[in-house]
Design an enzyme around this catalytic site. Structure first.
Site, PDB file in Angstrom:
ATOM      1  N   SER A 119       0.821  -1.213   0.000  1.00 39.03           N
ATOM      2  CA  SER A 119       0.000   0.000   0.000  1.00 39.03           C
ATOM      3  C   SER A 119       0.852   1.259   0.000  1.00 39.03           C
ATOM      4  CB  SER A 119      -0.885  -0.003   1.251  1.00 39.03           C
ATOM      5  OG  SER A 119      -1.484   1.268   1.426  1.00 39.03           O
ATOM      6  N   TYR A 141      -2.265   5.124  -4.089  1.00 40.01           N
ATOM      7  CA  TYR A 141      -3.304   6.134  -3.888  1.00 40.01           C
ATOM      8  C   TYR A 141      -2.788   7.341  -4.631  1.00 40.01           C
ATOM      9  CZ  TYR A 141      -5.978   3.533  -0.371  1.00 40.01           C
ATOM     10  OH  TYR A 141      -6.759   2.618   0.270  1.00 40.01           O
ATOM     11  N   THR A 167      -5.621   2.387  -7.015  1.00 40.07           N
ATOM     12  CA  THR A 167      -6.921   2.236  -6.349  1.00 40.07           C
ATOM     13  C   THR A 167      -7.799   3.455  -6.624  1.00 40.07           C
ATOM     14  OG1 THR A 167      -5.904   0.879  -4.655  1.00 40.07           O
ATOM     15  CG2 THR A 167      -8.049   1.845  -4.122  1.00 40.07           C
ATOM     16  N   ARG A 176     -17.396   5.821   7.895  1.00 36.37           N
ATOM     17  CA  ARG A 176     -17.041   4.580   8.591  1.00 36.37           C
ATOM     18  C   ARG A 176     -17.227   4.771  10.090  1.00 36.37           C
ATOM     19  NH1 ARG A 176     -11.310   3.034   5.627  1.00 36.37           N
ATOM     20  NH2 ARG A 176     -12.097   2.952   3.481  1.00 36.37           N
ATOM     21  N   LYS A 249      -7.826  -0.763  -9.587  1.00 33.60           N
ATOM     22  CA  LYS A 249      -8.490  -1.502  -8.503  1.00 33.60           C
ATOM     23  C   LYS A 249      -9.737  -0.761  -8.032  1.00 33.60           C
ATOM     24  CE  LYS A 249      -7.510  -3.314  -3.827  1.00 33.60           C
ATOM     25  NZ  LYS A 249      -8.045  -2.383  -2.821  1.00 33.60           N
ATOM     26  N   HIS A 273     -13.427  -2.770  -2.120  1.00 30.33           N
ATOM     27  CA  HIS A 273     -12.569  -2.363  -1.004  1.00 30.33           C
ATOM     28  C   HIS A 273     -12.992  -3.086   0.283  1.00 30.33           C
ATOM     29  CE1 HIS A 273      -9.458   0.871  -0.479  1.00 30.33           C
ATOM     30  NE2 HIS A 273      -9.666   0.637   0.806  1.00 30.33           N
ATOM     31  N   ARG A 276     -15.712  -1.300   2.432  1.00 28.82           N
ATOM     32  CA  ARG A 276     -15.332  -0.157   3.278  1.00 28.82           C
ATOM     33  C   ARG A 276     -15.685   1.187   2.663  1.00 28.82           C
ATOM     34  NH1 ARG A 276     -11.463  -1.885   7.129  1.00 28.82           N
ATOM     35  NH2 ARG A 276     -10.074  -0.101   7.151  1.00 28.82           N
ATOM     36  N   ASP A 304     -11.143  -9.145  -5.485  1.00 27.46           N
ATOM     37  CA  ASP A 304     -11.106  -9.266  -4.022  1.00 27.46           C
ATOM     38  C   ASP A 304     -12.417  -8.796  -3.424  1.00 27.46           C
ATOM     39  OD1 ASP A 304     -11.136  -6.481  -3.189  1.00 27.46           O
ATOM     40  OD2 ASP A 304      -8.957  -6.379  -3.286  1.00 27.46           O
ATOM     41  N   SER A 305     -12.506  -8.969  -2.121  1.00 28.77           N
ATOM     42  CA  SER A 305     -13.629  -8.572  -1.264  1.00 28.77           C
ATOM     43  C   SER A 305     -14.436  -9.798  -0.850  1.00 28.77           C
ATOM     44  CB  SER A 305     -14.537  -7.516  -1.914  1.00 28.77           C
ATOM     45  OG  SER A 305     -13.790  -6.323  -2.139  1.00 28.77           O
ATOM     46  N   ARG A 308     -12.265 -15.886   1.683  1.00 27.71           N
ATOM     47  CA  ARG A 308     -11.836 -16.431   2.973  1.00 27.71           C
ATOM     48  C   ARG A 308     -11.287 -17.854   2.869  1.00 27.71           C
ATOM     49  NH1 ARG A 308     -11.877 -11.972   3.410  1.00 27.71           N
ATOM     50  NH2 ARG A 308     -13.082 -10.580   4.730  1.00 27.71           N
ATOM     51  N   GLY A 327      -7.521 -10.128   1.760  1.00 28.26           N
ATOM     52  CA  GLY A 327      -7.427  -8.914   2.573  1.00 28.26           C
ATOM     53  C   GLY A 327      -7.337  -9.201   4.063  1.00 28.26           C
ATOM     54  N   ARG A 328      -8.401  -8.910   4.788  1.00 30.29           N
ATOM     55  CA  ARG A 328      -8.373  -8.939   6.258  1.00 30.29           C
ATOM     56  C   ARG A 328      -7.753 -10.194   6.882  1.00 30.29           C
ATOM     57  NH1 ARG A 328     -13.183  -6.565   4.781  1.00 30.29           N
ATOM     58  NH2 ARG A 328     -13.663  -4.501   5.629  1.00 30.29           N
TER      59      ARG A 328
HETATM   60  C1  FNR Z   1      -7.836  -2.038   2.954  1.00 33.52           C
HETATM   61  N1  FNR Z   1      -7.817  -1.920   1.571  1.00 33.52           N
HETATM   62  C2  FNR Z   1      -6.885  -1.107   0.969  1.00 33.52           C
HETATM   63  N2  FNR Z   1      -6.832  -1.016  -0.396  1.00 33.52           N
HETATM   64  C3  FNR Z   1      -5.900  -0.263  -1.002  1.00 33.52           C
HETATM   65  O1  FNR Z   1      -5.882  -0.215  -2.226  1.00 33.52           O
HETATM   66  N3  FNR Z   1      -4.975   0.429  -0.257  1.00 33.52           N
HETATM   67  C4  FNR Z   1      -4.959   0.396   1.105  1.00 33.52           C
HETATM   68  O2  FNR Z   1      -4.123   1.013   1.739  1.00 33.52           O
HETATM   69  C5  FNR Z   1      -5.970  -0.364   1.749  1.00 33.52           C
HETATM   70  N4  FNR Z   1      -6.030  -0.410   3.110  1.00 33.52           N
HETATM   71  C6  FNR Z   1      -6.929  -1.271   3.725  1.00 33.52           C
HETATM   72  C7  FNR Z   1      -6.926  -1.378   5.110  1.00 33.52           C
HETATM   73  C8  FNR Z   1      -7.771  -2.291   5.729  1.00 33.52           C
HETATM   74  C9  FNR Z   1      -7.725  -2.440   7.220  1.00 33.52           C
HETATM   75  C10 FNR Z   1      -8.645  -3.089   4.967  1.00 33.52           C
HETATM   76  C11 FNR Z   1      -9.530  -4.124   5.612  1.00 33.52           C
HETATM   77  C12 FNR Z   1      -8.673  -2.954   3.598  1.00 33.52           C
HETATM   78  C13 FNR Z   1      -8.695  -2.785   0.737  1.00 33.52           C
HETATM   79  C14 FNR Z   1      -8.011  -4.112   0.447  1.00 33.52           C
HETATM   80  O3  FNR Z   1      -6.954  -3.952  -0.460  1.00 33.52           O
HETATM   81  C15 FNR Z   1      -8.996  -5.130  -0.183  1.00 33.52           C
HETATM   82  O4  FNR Z   1      -9.659  -4.537  -1.269  1.00 33.52           O
HETATM   83  C16 FNR Z   1     -10.017  -5.650   0.811  1.00 33.52           C
HETATM   84  O5  FNR Z   1      -9.469  -5.830   2.092  1.00 33.52           O
HETATM   85  C17 FNR Z   1     -10.566  -6.990   0.309  1.00 33.52           C
HETATM   86  O6  FNR Z   1     -11.599  -7.429   1.096  1.00 33.52           O
HETATM   87  P1  FNR Z   1     -11.447  -8.514   2.276  1.00 33.52           P
HETATM   88  O7  FNR Z   1     -10.618  -9.674   1.764  1.00 33.52           O
HETATM   89  O8  FNR Z   1     -10.807  -7.811   3.432  1.00 33.52           O
HETATM   90  O9  FNR Z   1     -12.867  -8.891   2.539  1.00 33.52           O
END
Ligand code: FNR
Length: 376
Positions: A119, A141, A167, A176, A249, A273, A276, A304-305, A308, A327-328
Protein backbone atom coordinates in the site's frame (compact mmCIF):
# COMPACT_ATOMS: atom_id res chain seq x y z
CA UNK A 1 0.69 -35.55 6.70
CA UNK A 2 1.40 -32.43 8.66
CA UNK A 3 -1.76 -32.84 10.73
CA UNK A 4 -0.74 -36.36 11.76
CA UNK A 5 2.86 -35.38 12.46
CA UNK A 6 1.79 -32.39 14.52
CA UNK A 7 -0.58 -34.64 16.44
CA UNK A 8 2.25 -37.07 17.22
CA UNK A 9 4.43 -34.22 18.45
CA UNK A 10 1.44 -32.86 20.40
CA UNK A 11 1.92 -29.56 18.60
CA UNK A 12 -0.96 -27.24 17.86
CA UNK A 13 -0.96 -24.35 15.40
CA UNK A 14 -0.37 -20.82 16.77
CA UNK A 15 -4.09 -20.04 16.47
CA UNK A 16 -7.15 -21.34 14.65
CA UNK A 17 -6.83 -22.76 11.16
CA UNK A 18 -10.55 -22.11 10.58
CA UNK A 19 -10.60 -19.08 8.29
CA UNK A 20 -14.24 -18.41 9.14
CA UNK A 21 -13.37 -18.03 12.87
CA UNK A 22 -10.30 -15.80 12.45
CA UNK A 23 -12.20 -12.57 12.86
CA UNK A 24 -13.80 -13.72 16.13
CA UNK A 25 -10.40 -14.83 17.46
CA UNK A 26 -8.88 -11.48 16.49
CA UNK A 27 -11.78 -9.64 18.14
CA UNK A 28 -10.79 -11.25 21.45
CA UNK A 29 -7.07 -10.68 21.03
CA UNK A 30 -6.79 -7.18 19.50
CA UNK A 31 -7.35 -3.90 21.31
CA UNK A 32 -10.65 -2.29 20.17
CA UNK A 33 -8.99 0.44 18.08
CA UNK A 34 -6.85 -1.84 15.90
CA UNK A 35 -9.65 -4.40 15.62
CA UNK A 36 -12.11 -1.72 14.52
CA UNK A 37 -9.62 -0.48 11.93
CA UNK A 38 -9.28 -3.90 10.29
CA UNK A 39 -12.77 -5.32 10.69
CA UNK A 40 -14.72 -2.15 10.04
CA UNK A 41 -16.66 -1.30 6.93
CA UNK A 42 -18.76 1.50 5.53
CA UNK A 43 -22.03 2.51 7.19
CA UNK A 44 -24.20 -0.35 8.37
CA UNK A 45 -21.86 -3.05 7.08
CA UNK A 46 -24.36 -4.12 4.39
CA UNK A 47 -21.69 -4.32 1.68
CA UNK A 48 -19.43 -6.54 3.78
CA UNK A 49 -22.36 -8.89 4.34
CA UNK A 50 -23.23 -8.78 0.62
CA UNK A 51 -19.65 -9.78 -0.20
CA UNK A 52 -19.98 -12.98 1.84
CA UNK A 53 -23.58 -13.67 0.76
CA UNK A 54 -22.49 -13.52 -2.88
CA UNK A 55 -20.17 -16.50 -2.34
CA UNK A 56 -23.00 -18.52 -0.79
CA UNK A 57 -25.09 -18.04 -3.92
CA UNK A 58 -22.71 -20.24 -5.90
CA UNK A 59 -22.13 -23.95 -5.27
CA UNK A 60 -19.33 -26.14 -6.55
CA UNK A 61 -20.04 -29.27 -8.61
CA UNK A 62 -17.14 -31.75 -8.08
CA UNK A 63 -16.11 -34.32 -10.72
CA UNK A 64 -14.81 -37.83 -9.94
CA UNK A 65 -12.09 -40.17 -11.25
CA UNK A 66 -10.30 -37.23 -12.84
CA UNK A 67 -6.77 -38.36 -11.98
CA UNK A 68 -6.13 -35.28 -9.88
CA UNK A 69 -3.55 -36.70 -7.47
CA UNK A 70 -0.78 -34.79 -9.25
CA UNK A 71 -1.72 -31.16 -9.48
CA UNK A 72 -0.36 -27.63 -9.39
CA UNK A 73 -1.68 -24.23 -8.41
CA UNK A 74 1.10 -22.39 -10.29
CA UNK A 75 0.07 -19.51 -12.46
CA UNK A 76 1.41 -16.31 -14.00
CA UNK A 77 -0.43 -12.99 -13.92
CA UNK A 78 0.88 -9.93 -15.78
CA UNK A 79 4.33 -11.45 -16.00
CA UNK A 80 4.57 -12.37 -12.29
CA UNK A 81 4.90 -16.10 -11.65
CA UNK A 82 3.13 -17.18 -8.47
CA UNK A 83 2.66 -20.50 -6.64
CA UNK A 84 -1.11 -20.01 -6.50
CA UNK A 85 -3.60 -17.52 -7.94
CA UNK A 86 -3.45 -15.54 -4.70
CA UNK A 87 -1.80 -12.22 -3.81
CA UNK A 88 -1.87 -10.27 -0.57
CA UNK A 89 -4.14 -7.24 -0.95
CA UNK A 90 -2.75 -3.79 -0.19
CA UNK A 91 -3.61 -2.95 3.41
CA UNK A 92 -2.36 0.31 4.88
CA UNK A 93 -0.67 1.00 8.22
CA UNK A 94 -0.19 -2.62 9.25
CA UNK A 95 1.90 -1.62 12.26
CA UNK A 96 -1.44 -0.80 13.89
CA UNK A 97 -1.80 -4.53 14.58
CA UNK A 98 1.87 -5.55 14.93
CA UNK A 99 5.07 -3.48 15.25
CA UNK A 100 6.76 -5.37 12.38
CA UNK A 101 3.82 -4.51 10.11
CA UNK A 102 4.47 -4.81 6.39
CA UNK A 103 8.00 -6.18 6.97
CA UNK A 104 6.57 -9.28 8.67
CA UNK A 105 3.92 -9.64 5.98
CA UNK A 106 6.54 -9.35 3.24
CA UNK A 107 8.78 -11.99 4.84
CA UNK A 108 5.93 -14.45 5.33
CA UNK A 109 4.76 -14.00 1.74
CA UNK A 110 8.31 -14.34 0.42
CA UNK A 111 8.78 -17.65 2.26
CA UNK A 112 5.85 -19.03 0.25
CA UNK A 113 6.57 -17.15 -2.98
CA UNK A 114 3.25 -15.30 -2.76
CA UNK A 115 3.30 -11.75 -4.20
CA UNK A 116 2.41 -8.80 -2.01
CA UNK A 117 0.74 -5.61 -3.16
CA UNK A 118 2.26 -2.89 -0.98
CA UNK A 119 0.00 0.00 0.00
CA UNK A 120 0.94 3.64 -0.52
CA UNK A 121 -0.06 3.97 3.15
CA UNK A 122 2.50 1.40 4.30
CA UNK A 123 3.98 1.90 7.78
CA UNK A 124 7.44 1.12 6.38
CA UNK A 125 9.05 2.84 3.41
CA UNK A 126 8.62 0.95 0.16
CA UNK A 127 12.41 0.48 -0.20
CA UNK A 128 12.64 -1.16 3.23
CA UNK A 129 9.74 -3.49 2.44
CA UNK A 130 11.31 -4.33 -0.93
CA UNK A 131 14.40 -5.65 0.85
CA UNK A 132 12.26 -8.02 2.92
CA UNK A 133 9.94 -9.04 0.08
CA UNK A 134 9.81 -11.57 -2.74
CA UNK A 135 7.57 -10.79 -5.72
CA UNK A 136 5.97 -7.40 -5.22
CA UNK A 137 3.49 -5.01 -6.77
CA UNK A 138 2.88 -1.41 -5.67
CA UNK A 139 -0.54 0.06 -4.90
CA UNK A 140 -0.97 3.75 -5.61
CA UNK A 141 -3.30 6.13 -3.89
CA UNK A 142 -3.10 8.76 -6.57
CA UNK A 143 -1.71 11.95 -4.97
CA UNK A 144 -3.12 15.32 -5.89
CA UNK A 145 0.34 16.64 -6.80
CA UNK A 146 1.90 15.24 -10.00
CA UNK A 147 5.46 15.68 -8.64
CA UNK A 148 4.72 13.48 -5.63
CA UNK A 149 2.99 10.91 -7.84
CA UNK A 150 5.93 10.74 -10.26
CA UNK A 151 8.39 10.49 -7.39
CA UNK A 152 6.53 7.59 -5.71
CA UNK A 153 6.30 5.73 -9.03
CA UNK A 154 9.98 6.23 -9.76
CA UNK A 155 10.93 4.95 -6.30
CA UNK A 156 8.64 1.92 -6.61
CA UNK A 157 10.08 1.06 -10.01
CA UNK A 158 13.63 1.39 -8.76
CA UNK A 159 12.84 -0.83 -5.76
CA UNK A 160 11.66 -3.66 -8.03
CA UNK A 161 7.88 -3.42 -7.78
CA UNK A 162 6.67 -5.12 -10.96
CA UNK A 163 3.05 -4.03 -11.40
CA UNK A 164 1.28 -0.79 -10.50
CA UNK A 165 -2.16 -1.15 -8.89
CA UNK A 166 -4.07 2.14 -8.85
CA UNK A 167 -6.92 2.24 -6.35
CA UNK A 168 -9.82 4.29 -7.67
CA UNK A 169 -12.55 3.72 -5.10
CA UNK A 170 -10.98 5.62 -2.19
CA UNK A 171 -10.47 9.12 -3.54
CA UNK A 172 -12.10 10.16 -0.30
CA UNK A 173 -12.72 8.05 2.79
CA UNK A 174 -16.25 6.79 3.22
CA UNK A 175 -18.55 7.14 6.22
CA UNK A 176 -17.04 4.58 8.59
CA UNK A 177 -18.73 4.70 11.99
CA UNK A 178 -16.40 2.15 13.60
CA UNK A 179 -13.42 4.32 12.73
CA UNK A 180 -15.11 7.41 14.07
CA UNK A 181 -15.96 5.60 17.30
CA UNK A 182 -12.43 4.35 17.91
CA UNK A 183 -9.32 6.19 18.93
CA UNK A 184 -6.88 4.63 16.49
CA UNK A 185 -5.91 7.88 14.85
CA UNK A 186 -2.88 8.36 17.13
CA UNK A 187 -1.48 5.15 15.59
CA UNK A 188 -2.06 6.60 12.12
CA UNK A 189 -0.20 9.78 12.94
CA UNK A 190 2.86 7.85 13.91
CA UNK A 191 2.91 5.11 11.31
CA UNK A 192 0.87 5.78 8.20
CA UNK A 193 3.22 8.13 6.51
CA UNK A 194 6.51 6.31 5.96
CA UNK A 195 6.39 6.51 2.17
CA UNK A 196 5.66 10.23 2.23
CA UNK A 197 8.14 11.09 4.99
CA UNK A 198 10.92 9.52 2.91
CA UNK A 199 9.84 11.17 -0.34
CA UNK A 200 11.86 14.13 -1.64
CA UNK A 201 8.90 15.63 -3.54
CA UNK A 202 6.71 15.36 -0.45
CA UNK A 203 9.36 16.87 1.82
CA UNK A 204 10.00 19.71 -0.66
CA UNK A 205 6.44 20.95 0.00
CA UNK A 206 7.00 21.33 3.76
CA UNK A 207 8.30 24.42 5.55
CA UNK A 208 9.67 22.32 8.44
CA UNK A 209 10.82 18.71 8.59
CA UNK A 210 8.30 16.14 9.86
CA UNK A 211 10.46 15.73 12.96
CA UNK A 212 10.01 19.42 13.80
CA UNK A 213 6.32 19.70 12.91
CA UNK A 214 4.64 16.32 12.70
CA UNK A 215 1.12 17.74 12.69
CA UNK A 216 1.80 19.84 9.60
CA UNK A 217 3.40 16.89 7.80
CA UNK A 218 0.43 14.64 8.58
CA UNK A 219 -2.00 17.30 7.38
CA UNK A 220 -0.07 17.59 4.11
CA UNK A 221 -0.27 13.82 3.71
CA UNK A 222 -4.03 13.78 4.30
CA UNK A 223 -4.71 16.61 1.87
CA UNK A 224 -2.50 14.98 -0.76
CA UNK A 225 -4.45 11.77 -0.77
CA UNK A 226 -8.07 12.68 -0.21
CA UNK A 227 -10.80 14.79 -1.63
CA UNK A 228 -10.02 14.91 -5.35
CA UNK A 229 -11.53 12.43 -7.75
CA UNK A 230 -9.52 11.88 -10.95
CA UNK A 231 -10.87 11.38 -14.46
CA UNK A 232 -10.29 8.86 -17.23
CA UNK A 233 -8.33 11.40 -19.24
CA UNK A 234 -5.66 11.52 -16.51
CA UNK A 235 -4.63 7.88 -17.07
CA UNK A 236 -1.96 8.73 -19.68
CA UNK A 237 -0.03 10.49 -16.89
CA UNK A 238 0.38 7.14 -15.16
CA UNK A 239 1.52 5.50 -18.40
CA UNK A 240 4.13 8.18 -18.91
CA UNK A 241 5.57 7.54 -15.46
CA UNK A 242 5.27 3.75 -15.24
CA UNK A 243 6.60 1.46 -17.93
CA UNK A 244 5.25 -1.81 -16.45
CA UNK A 245 1.72 -3.22 -16.31
CA UNK A 246 -0.99 -1.03 -14.76
CA UNK A 247 -4.05 -2.42 -12.97
CA UNK A 248 -7.08 -0.38 -11.87
CA UNK A 249 -8.49 -1.50 -8.50
CA UNK A 250 -12.05 -0.95 -7.38
CA UNK A 251 -13.93 -1.63 -10.63
CA UNK A 252 -17.55 -2.70 -10.09
CA UNK A 253 -19.32 -1.93 -13.36
CA UNK A 254 -18.73 -3.61 -16.75
CA UNK A 255 -18.71 -0.22 -18.50
CA UNK A 256 -15.87 0.99 -16.27
CA UNK A 257 -14.03 -2.25 -17.03
CA UNK A 258 -14.49 -1.59 -20.77
CA UNK A 259 -13.20 1.96 -20.35
CA UNK A 260 -10.14 0.63 -18.55
CA UNK A 261 -9.48 -1.79 -21.41
CA UNK A 262 -10.10 0.93 -24.02
CA UNK A 263 -7.60 3.14 -22.16
CA UNK A 264 -4.96 0.45 -22.60
CA UNK A 265 -4.83 -0.65 -18.98
CA UNK A 266 -3.43 -4.14 -18.42
CA UNK A 267 -5.80 -5.33 -15.73
CA UNK A 268 -8.47 -4.54 -13.17
CA UNK A 269 -9.31 -5.67 -9.67
CA UNK A 270 -13.04 -6.22 -9.32
CA UNK A 271 -13.41 -5.01 -5.73
CA UNK A 272 -15.48 -2.88 -3.40
CA UNK A 273 -12.57 -2.36 -1.00
CA UNK A 274 -13.85 -5.08 1.30
CA UNK A 275 -17.11 -3.19 1.84
CA UNK A 276 -15.33 -0.16 3.28
CA UNK A 277 -16.48 2.51 0.81
CA UNK A 278 -20.11 2.43 -0.37
CA UNK A 279 -22.56 1.03 2.16
CA UNK A 280 -25.35 -0.91 0.45
CA UNK A 281 -23.22 -1.64 -2.61
CA UNK A 282 -23.51 -4.82 -4.60
CA UNK A 283 -21.43 -7.80 -3.41
CA UNK A 284 -18.21 -7.75 -5.43
CA UNK A 285 -18.60 -11.35 -6.62
CA UNK A 286 -22.07 -10.57 -8.02
CA UNK A 287 -20.47 -8.32 -10.65
CA UNK A 288 -17.56 -10.58 -11.54
CA UNK A 289 -19.18 -12.77 -14.27
CA UNK A 290 -20.52 -9.78 -16.20
CA UNK A 291 -17.24 -7.89 -15.94
CA UNK A 292 -15.12 -10.92 -16.85
CA UNK A 293 -17.23 -11.59 -19.93
CA UNK A 294 -16.94 -7.91 -20.95
CA UNK A 295 -13.13 -7.65 -20.73
CA UNK A 296 -11.61 -11.01 -19.72
CA UNK A 297 -10.21 -11.61 -23.20
CA UNK A 298 -8.57 -8.15 -23.31
CA UNK A 299 -6.98 -7.79 -19.89
CA UNK A 300 -6.21 -9.58 -16.62
CA UNK A 301 -9.15 -9.70 -14.22
CA UNK A 302 -8.33 -9.94 -10.54
CA UNK A 303 -10.83 -10.09 -7.73
CA UNK A 304 -11.11 -9.27 -4.02
CA UNK A 305 -13.63 -8.57 -1.26
CA UNK A 306 -14.81 -11.44 0.88
CA UNK A 307 -12.36 -14.21 -0.08
CA UNK A 308 -11.84 -16.43 2.97
CA UNK A 309 -11.47 -20.09 1.89
CA UNK A 310 -10.10 -22.28 -0.87
CA UNK A 311 -13.63 -22.79 -2.16
CA UNK A 312 -14.03 -19.00 -2.39
CA UNK A 313 -10.90 -18.75 -4.53
CA UNK A 314 -12.18 -21.50 -6.84
CA UNK A 315 -15.57 -19.82 -7.20
CA UNK A 316 -13.90 -16.53 -8.16
CA UNK A 317 -11.71 -18.31 -10.73
CA UNK A 318 -14.74 -20.17 -12.11
CA UNK A 319 -16.57 -16.87 -12.51
CA UNK A 320 -13.74 -15.33 -14.52
CA UNK A 321 -10.95 -14.13 -12.20
CA UNK A 322 -7.31 -14.86 -13.07
CA UNK A 323 -6.30 -14.49 -9.42
CA UNK A 324 -7.64 -13.14 -6.13
CA UNK A 325 -6.34 -10.79 -3.46
CA UNK A 326 -6.67 -11.78 0.17
CA UNK A 327 -7.43 -8.91 2.57
CA UNK A 328 -8.37 -8.94 6.26
CA UNK A 329 -7.51 -12.59 7.08
CA UNK A 330 -3.76 -12.13 6.73
CA UNK A 331 -3.88 -8.96 8.80
CA UNK A 332 -5.61 -10.90 11.57
CA UNK A 333 -2.77 -13.42 11.25
CA UNK A 334 -0.25 -10.58 11.52
CA UNK A 335 -1.84 -9.24 14.69
CA UNK A 336 -2.16 -12.71 16.23
CA UNK A 337 1.32 -13.99 15.43
CA UNK A 338 3.47 -11.57 13.43
CA UNK A 339 5.35 -13.13 10.52
CA UNK A 340 4.45 -16.68 11.66
CA UNK A 341 0.83 -15.66 11.93
CA UNK A 342 0.71 -14.39 8.34
CA UNK A 343 2.41 -17.57 7.17
CA UNK A 344 -0.08 -19.72 9.10
CA UNK A 345 -3.07 -18.01 7.47
CA UNK A 346 -1.54 -18.16 4.01
CA UNK A 347 -0.44 -21.78 4.24
CA UNK A 348 -3.92 -22.71 5.42
CA UNK A 349 -5.54 -20.98 2.47
CA UNK A 350 -3.15 -22.51 -0.08
CA UNK A 351 -3.55 -26.01 1.39
CA UNK A 352 -7.33 -25.67 1.45
CA UNK A 353 -7.28 -24.43 -2.15
CA UNK A 354 -5.01 -27.26 -3.29
CA UNK A 355 -7.15 -29.97 -1.64
CA UNK A 356 -10.43 -28.50 -2.86
CA UNK A 357 -9.08 -28.18 -6.42
CA UNK A 358 -8.09 -31.85 -6.41
CA UNK A 359 -11.34 -33.03 -4.82
CA UNK A 360 -13.22 -31.16 -7.53
CA UNK A 361 -11.35 -33.24 -10.10
CA UNK A 362 -9.16 -30.44 -11.43
CA UNK A 363 -5.37 -30.59 -11.78
CA UNK A 364 -4.54 -26.97 -12.41
CA UNK A 365 -5.93 -23.49 -12.35
CA UNK A 366 -6.34 -23.62 -16.13
CA UNK A 367 -8.86 -26.47 -15.70
CA UNK A 368 -11.17 -24.28 -13.63
CA UNK A 369 -13.98 -22.75 -15.66
CA UNK A 370 -17.65 -21.91 -15.28
CA UNK A 371 -18.58 -25.61 -15.39
CA UNK A 372 -17.20 -25.88 -11.83
CA UNK A 373 -20.08 -23.90 -10.31
CA UNK A 374 -23.82 -23.46 -10.47
CA UNK A 375 -25.98 -20.82 -8.85
CA UNK A 376 -27.71 -21.95 -5.66
C1 FNR B 1 -7.84 -2.04 2.95
N1 FNR B 1 -7.82 -1.92 1.57
C2 FNR B 1 -6.88 -1.11 0.97
N2 FNR B 1 -6.83 -1.02 -0.40
C3 FNR B 1 -5.90 -0.26 -1.00
O1 FNR B 1 -5.88 -0.22 -2.23
N3 FNR B 1 -4.97 0.43 -0.26
C4 FNR B 1 -4.96 0.40 1.10
O2 FNR B 1 -4.12 1.01 1.74
C5 FNR B 1 -5.97 -0.36 1.75
N4 FNR B 1 -6.03 -0.41 3.11
C6 FNR B 1 -6.93 -1.27 3.72
C7 FNR B 1 -6.93 -1.38 5.11
C8 FNR B 1 -7.77 -2.29 5.73
C9 FNR B 1 -7.72 -2.44 7.22
C10 FNR B 1 -8.65 -3.09 4.97
C11 FNR B 1 -9.53 -4.12 5.61
C12 FNR B 1 -8.67 -2.95 3.60
C13 FNR B 1 -8.70 -2.79 0.74
C14 FNR B 1 -8.01 -4.11 0.45
O3 FNR B 1 -6.95 -3.95 -0.46
C15 FNR B 1 -9.00 -5.13 -0.18
O4 FNR B 1 -9.66 -4.54 -1.27
C16 FNR B 1 -10.02 -5.65 0.81
O5 FNR B 1 -9.47 -5.83 2.09
C17 FNR B 1 -10.57 -6.99 0.31
O6 FNR B 1 -11.60 -7.43 1.10
P1 FNR B 1 -11.45 -8.51 2.28
O7 FNR B 1 -10.62 -9.67 1.76
O8 FNR B 1 -10.81 -7.81 3.43
O9 FNR B 1 -12.87 -8.89 2.54
Amino acid sequence: NEIYLQGLAEKTPPFTTDATRLEAVAAEAFAPGPFGYVAGGAGSGATMRANRDAFDRWRIVPRMLADATERTLDTTVLGTAMPAPVLLAPIGVQSIVHPDGELATARAAKALGVPIVLSTASSYALEEVAEAAGPRWFQLYWPNEPEVCASLLQRAKRAGYEVLVVTLDTWTLAWRPQDLDQAYLPFLRATGVANAFTDPAFLAGLAKSPADDQAMAVLRWVSLFTGQDKSWDRLPFLREHWDGPIVLKGIQHPDDARRAADAGMDGIVVSNHGGRQVDGAVGALEMLPEIASAVGSRMSVLFDSGVRTGADVLKALALGADAVLLGRPYVYGLGLGGEDGVRHVLRGLLADLDLTLGLCGRRSVSEVDSSLVRSA
